[in-house]
Design a protein around this motif. Structure first.
Motif, PDB file in Angstrom:
ATOM      1  N   ALA A 190      38.709  42.204  52.378  1.00  0.00           N
ATOM      2  CA  ALA A 190      38.519  40.762  52.589  1.00  0.00           C
ATOM      3  C   ALA A 190      39.675  40.252  53.428  1.00  0.00           C
ATOM      4  O   ALA A 190      40.818  40.681  53.260  1.00  0.00           O
ATOM      5  CB  ALA A 190      38.459  40.029  51.258  1.00  0.00           C
ATOM      6  N   ASN A 191      39.380  39.311  54.314  1.00  0.00           N
ATOM      7  CA  ASN A 191      40.415  38.795  55.206  1.00  0.00           C
ATOM      8  C   ASN A 191      41.289  37.737  54.553  1.00  0.00           C
ATOM      9  O   ASN A 191      42.382  37.466  55.029  1.00  0.00           O
ATOM     10  CB  ASN A 191      39.781  38.244  56.483  1.00  0.00           C
ATOM     11  CG  ASN A 191      39.262  39.349  57.381  1.00  0.00           C
ATOM     12  OD1 ASN A 191      39.450  40.529  57.115  1.00  0.00           O
ATOM     13  ND2 ASN A 191      38.582  38.966  58.459  1.00  0.00           N
ATOM     14  N   ASP A 192      40.804  37.127  53.482  1.00  0.00           N
ATOM     15  CA  ASP A 192      41.605  36.154  52.738  1.00  0.00           C
ATOM     16  C   ASP A 192      42.476  36.911  51.736  1.00  0.00           C
ATOM     17  O   ASP A 192      41.952  37.569  50.828  1.00  0.00           O
ATOM     18  CB  ASP A 192      40.682  35.170  52.008  1.00  0.00           C
ATOM     19  CG  ASP A 192      41.441  34.053  51.316  1.00  0.00           C
ATOM     20  OD1 ASP A 192      42.403  34.352  50.570  1.00  0.00           O
ATOM     21  OD2 ASP A 192      41.074  32.874  51.512  1.00  0.00           O
ATOM     22  N   PRO A 193      43.799  36.858  51.884  1.00  0.00           N
ATOM     23  CA  PRO A 193      44.676  37.649  51.001  1.00  0.00           C
ATOM     24  C   PRO A 193      44.493  37.329  49.519  1.00  0.00           C
ATOM     25  O   PRO A 193      44.566  38.230  48.681  1.00  0.00           O
ATOM     26  CB  PRO A 193      46.083  37.282  51.479  1.00  0.00           C
ATOM     27  CG  PRO A 193      45.909  36.793  52.880  1.00  0.00           C
ATOM     28  CD  PRO A 193      44.573  36.116  52.908  1.00  0.00           C
ATOM     29  N   ALA A 194      44.276  36.078  49.185  1.00  0.00           N
ATOM     30  CA  ALA A 194      44.109  35.718  47.775  1.00  0.00           C
ATOM     31  C   ALA A 194      42.797  36.263  47.219  1.00  0.00           C
ATOM     32  O   ALA A 194      42.742  36.739  46.071  1.00  0.00           O
ATOM     33  CB  ALA A 194      44.171  34.202  47.604  1.00  0.00           C
ATOM     34  N   ALA A 195      41.745  36.211  48.019  1.00  0.00           N
ATOM     35  CA  ALA A 195      40.471  36.789  47.586  1.00  0.00           C
ATOM     36  C   ALA A 195      40.600  38.298  47.429  1.00  0.00           C
ATOM     37  O   ALA A 195      40.084  38.889  46.466  1.00  0.00           O
ATOM     38  CB  ALA A 195      39.369  36.450  48.586  1.00  0.00           C
ATOM     39  N   LEU A 196      41.288  38.932  48.371  1.00  0.00           N
ATOM     40  CA  LEU A 196      41.495  40.380  48.288  1.00  0.00           C
ATOM     41  C   LEU A 196      42.232  40.748  47.010  1.00  0.00           C
ATOM     42  O   LEU A 196      41.879  41.730  46.335  1.00  0.00           O
ATOM     43  CB  LEU A 196      42.278  40.853  49.508  1.00  0.00           C
ATOM     44  CG  LEU A 196      42.645  42.337  49.536  1.00  0.00           C
ATOM     45  CD1 LEU A 196      41.395  43.214  49.575  1.00  0.00           C
ATOM     46  CD2 LEU A 196      43.553  42.641  50.735  1.00  0.00           C
ATOM     47  N   GLU A 197      43.205  39.958  46.635  1.00  0.00           N
ATOM     48  CA  GLU A 197      43.959  40.234  45.406  1.00  0.00           C
ATOM     49  C   GLU A 197      43.048  40.200  44.179  1.00  0.00           C
ATOM     50  O   GLU A 197      43.147  41.054  43.293  1.00  0.00           O
ATOM     51  CB  GLU A 197      45.089  39.219  45.253  1.00  0.00           C
ATOM     52  CG  GLU A 197      45.973  39.472  44.035  1.00  0.00           C
ATOM     53  CD  GLU A 197      47.121  38.488  43.919  1.00  0.00           C
ATOM     54  OE1 GLU A 197      47.901  38.607  42.959  1.00  0.00           O
ATOM     55  OE2 GLU A 197      47.239  37.598  44.784  1.00  0.00           O
ATOM     56  N   VAL A 198      42.148  39.240  44.147  1.00  0.00           N
ATOM     57  CA  VAL A 198      41.191  39.154  43.037  1.00  0.00           C
ATOM     58  C   VAL A 198      40.334  40.409  42.983  1.00  0.00           C
ATOM     59  O   VAL A 198      40.117  41.000  41.912  1.00  0.00           O
ATOM     60  CB  VAL A 198      40.304  37.901  43.183  1.00  0.00           C
ATOM     61  CG1 VAL A 198      39.148  37.938  42.182  1.00  0.00           C
ATOM     62  CG2 VAL A 198      41.127  36.639  42.978  1.00  0.00           C
ATOM     63  N   MET A 199      39.851  40.864  44.130  1.00  0.00           N
ATOM     64  CA  MET A 199      38.966  42.021  44.175  1.00  0.00           C
ATOM     65  C   MET A 199      39.707  43.308  43.804  1.00  0.00           C
ATOM     66  O   MET A 199      39.167  44.166  43.101  1.00  0.00           O
ATOM     67  CB  MET A 199      38.333  42.136  45.553  1.00  0.00           C
ATOM     68  CG  MET A 199      37.483  40.928  45.921  1.00  0.00           C
ATOM     69  SD  MET A 199      36.779  40.971  47.588  1.00  0.00           S
ATOM     70  CE  MET A 199      35.246  41.873  47.277  1.00  0.00           C
ATOM     71  N   LEU A 200      40.938  43.445  44.266  1.00  0.00           N
ATOM     72  CA  LEU A 200      41.703  44.659  43.978  1.00  0.00           C
ATOM     73  C   LEU A 200      42.054  44.781  42.495  1.00  0.00           C
ATOM     74  O   LEU A 200      42.232  45.897  41.989  1.00  0.00           O
ATOM     75  CB  LEU A 200      42.976  44.696  44.818  1.00  0.00           C
ATOM     76  CG  LEU A 200      42.779  44.908  46.323  1.00  0.00           C
ATOM     77  CD1 LEU A 200      44.114  44.775  47.053  1.00  0.00           C
ATOM     78  CD2 LEU A 200      42.153  46.268  46.613  1.00  0.00           C
ATOM     79  N   LYS A 201      42.147  43.669  41.811  1.00  0.00           N
ATOM     80  CA  LYS A 201      42.443  43.697  40.376  1.00  0.00           C
ATOM     81  C   LYS A 201      41.214  44.015  39.529  1.00  0.00           C
ATOM     82  O   LYS A 201      41.338  44.292  38.329  1.00  0.00           O
ATOM     83  CB  LYS A 201      43.022  42.349  39.934  1.00  0.00           C
ATOM     84  CG  LYS A 201      44.436  42.093  40.415  1.00  0.00           C
ATOM     85  CD  LYS A 201      44.925  40.733  39.933  1.00  0.00           C
ATOM     86  CE  LYS A 201      46.354  40.471  40.374  1.00  0.00           C
ATOM     87  NZ  LYS A 201      46.813  39.121  39.954  1.00  0.00           N
ATOM     88  N   ASP A 202      40.053  43.987  40.150  1.00  0.00           N
ATOM     89  CA  ASP A 202      38.787  44.157  39.441  1.00  0.00           C
ATOM     90  C   ASP A 202      38.411  45.638  39.407  1.00  0.00           C
ATOM     91  O   ASP A 202      38.011  46.217  40.413  1.00  0.00           O
ATOM     92  CB  ASP A 202      37.706  43.340  40.147  1.00  0.00           C
ATOM     93  CG  ASP A 202      36.347  43.429  39.466  1.00  0.00           C
ATOM     94  OD1 ASP A 202      36.256  44.030  38.380  1.00  0.00           O
ATOM     95  OD2 ASP A 202      35.377  42.893  40.044  1.00  0.00           O
ATOM     96  N   ARG A 203      38.501  46.256  38.229  1.00  0.00           N
ATOM     97  CA  ARG A 203      38.180  47.681  38.110  1.00  0.00           C
ATOM     98  C   ARG A 203      36.691  47.959  38.242  1.00  0.00           C
ATOM     99  O   ARG A 203      36.274  49.109  38.339  1.00  0.00           O
ATOM    100  CB  ARG A 203      38.696  48.229  36.768  1.00  0.00           C
ATOM    101  CG  ARG A 203      40.198  48.436  36.699  1.00  0.00           C
ATOM    102  CD  ARG A 203      40.705  49.492  37.682  1.00  0.00           C
ATOM    103  NE  ARG A 203      40.180  50.818  37.358  1.00  0.00           N
ATOM    104  CZ  ARG A 203      40.804  51.685  36.551  1.00  0.00           C
ATOM    105  NH1 ARG A 203      41.939  51.362  35.974  1.00  0.00           N
ATOM    106  NH2 ARG A 203      40.283  52.869  36.325  1.00  0.00           N
ATOM    107  N   THR A 204      35.855  46.922  38.262  1.00  0.00           N
ATOM    108  CA  THR A 204      34.424  47.124  38.464  1.00  0.00           C
ATOM    109  C   THR A 204      34.040  47.059  39.938  1.00  0.00           C
ATOM    110  O   THR A 204      32.877  47.239  40.286  1.00  0.00           O
ATOM    111  CB  THR A 204      33.584  46.095  37.685  1.00  0.00           C
ATOM    112  OG1 THR A 204      33.708  44.803  38.294  1.00  0.00           O
ATOM    113  CG2 THR A 204      34.016  46.022  36.228  1.00  0.00           C
ATOM    114  N   SER A 205      35.024  46.785  40.816  1.00  0.00           N
ATOM    115  CA  SER A 205      34.735  46.735  42.255  1.00  0.00           C
ATOM    116  C   SER A 205      35.868  47.400  43.030  1.00  0.00           C
ATOM    117  O   SER A 205      36.031  48.617  42.961  1.00  0.00           O
ATOM    118  CB  SER A 205      34.467  45.294  42.714  1.00  0.00           C
ATOM    119  OG  SER A 205      35.581  44.447  42.516  1.00  0.00           O
TER     120      SER A 205
END
Length: 321
Positions: free
Chosen positions: A214-229
């Motif tokens: 994801a190009n939005d750093p804050a959105a990317l952080e949310v996704m990287l913390k998600d073990r289901t994605s």
């Protein structure tokens, strides 16, 4: 699925945090979220997000990539297409989202393909409405692999955000975490997959260029913390087969259904030039490309989101009339 993951997305926080980065029109509430159900496949419990519409002329089945899950497909496509009158269903494949993998199983990419082929057959056994299959990121090439393996009448069309042939060294070099992984890691995984180490789990953040999801750093952080994605770990066997899978029909012979590429214009992970070599080999059916202005790999941005939804709705309507 992680042992700490909930059974249903209604009880998961990650997607609710992620949708705050989407335009307000795409944010779901408990009232507008899809129905959740499970489908049993070979002892695995496959989670489905479904927007039912018995009056819909066509169904769109949505598939995630190696850094996303079915609920993230529902956010950007499932719900918007449902509002346009289509029935949509987003599935979590083995090891991702809230799908519960059979105890003792060690899924491979081949299982991903077989699961979707069987799921499409299951859907067709319920009614005879035409189906279009969409895949985001790695799911794009999966749509091709499924269309190449499924019975000829299965799909009315396939849509991918990318069509990446991982047998191509350039594709590996540009989509892997680093050059060492693409040149030495993939052969090593191939060797390990033939040993008891095939069950060893490896983080996709180290296998792939997940930093460009994801190009939005804050959105990317949310996704990287998600073990289901994006924060998922997968088996060595899966990585090996993902990197070496050969389709049942090579593109020169493919004539099963039309193909559409919806390419984010600001994709920092899988730009257009990585899909072109494979798609250029398909000459037996129409192949189209739509660029999504301003959108990153997981598209959060306008006008790309609307362009994607318009293009797919138009494609489905054209090929399921």
């Amino acid at each position: 699925m992680s042992s700490t993951a909930p059974t249903y997305y209604r009880d998961q926080r990650a997607w609710r945090d992620l949708q705050q980065f989407l335009p307000e029109r795409l944010r779901l509430t408990d009232a507008t979220a899809p129905e959740e159900e499970y489908w049993d496949w070979r002892g695995n419990h496959i989670h489905l997000d479904r927007y039912r519409n018995p009056e819909a002329r066509a169904k769109v089945v949505l598939h995630h990539g190696v850094g996303t899950n079915g609920r993230q497909m529902s956010l950007v496509l499932g719900a918007p297409l449902a509002r346009r009158g289509f029935e949509t269903v987003a599935l979590d494949n083995l090891g991702y989202g809230l799908t519960r993998v059979r105890a003792g199983a060690n899924p491979s990419y081949d299982d991903w393909v077989d699961l979707v082929v069987d799921f499409l057959a299951f859907e067709q056994s319920r009614d005879d409405r035409p189906i279009v299959l969409y895949g985001l990121s790695a799911g794009g090439m999966l749509t091709y692999h499924v269309a190449a393996k499924a019975p000829r009448s299965t799909l009315a069309g396939i849509v991918g955000m990318t069509f990446l042939d991982q047998r191509d060294q350039r594709v590996r070099d540009e989509t892997a975490h680093d050059r060492l992984t693409s040149r030495a890691g993939i052969p090593l995984f191939h060797l390990l997959a033939r040993t008891p180490a095939a069950r060893m789990k490896y983080p996709m953040t180290l296998a792939s260029k997940m930093s460009a999801l994801a190009n939005d750093p804050a959105a990317l952080e949310v996704m990287l913390k998600d073990r289901t994605s994006a924060g998922n770990w997968v088996g060595v066997r899966f990585i090996d087969r993902y990197g070496s899978y050969a389709p049942a029909v090579e593109p020169e012979e493919f004539d099963a259904c039309p193909v559409l590429l919806t390419q984010p214009a600001e994709d920092r992970w899988t730009p257009l030039h990585l899909s072109r070599p494979f798609l250029s080999r398909i000459t037996g059916v129409p192949v189209g490309t739509v660029m999504l202005d301003g959108a990153g790999h997981y598209p959060l941005e306008e006008p790309g989101l609307t362009q994607m939804q318009d293009a797919i709705a138009g494609f489905v309507t054209e090929h399921t009339a």
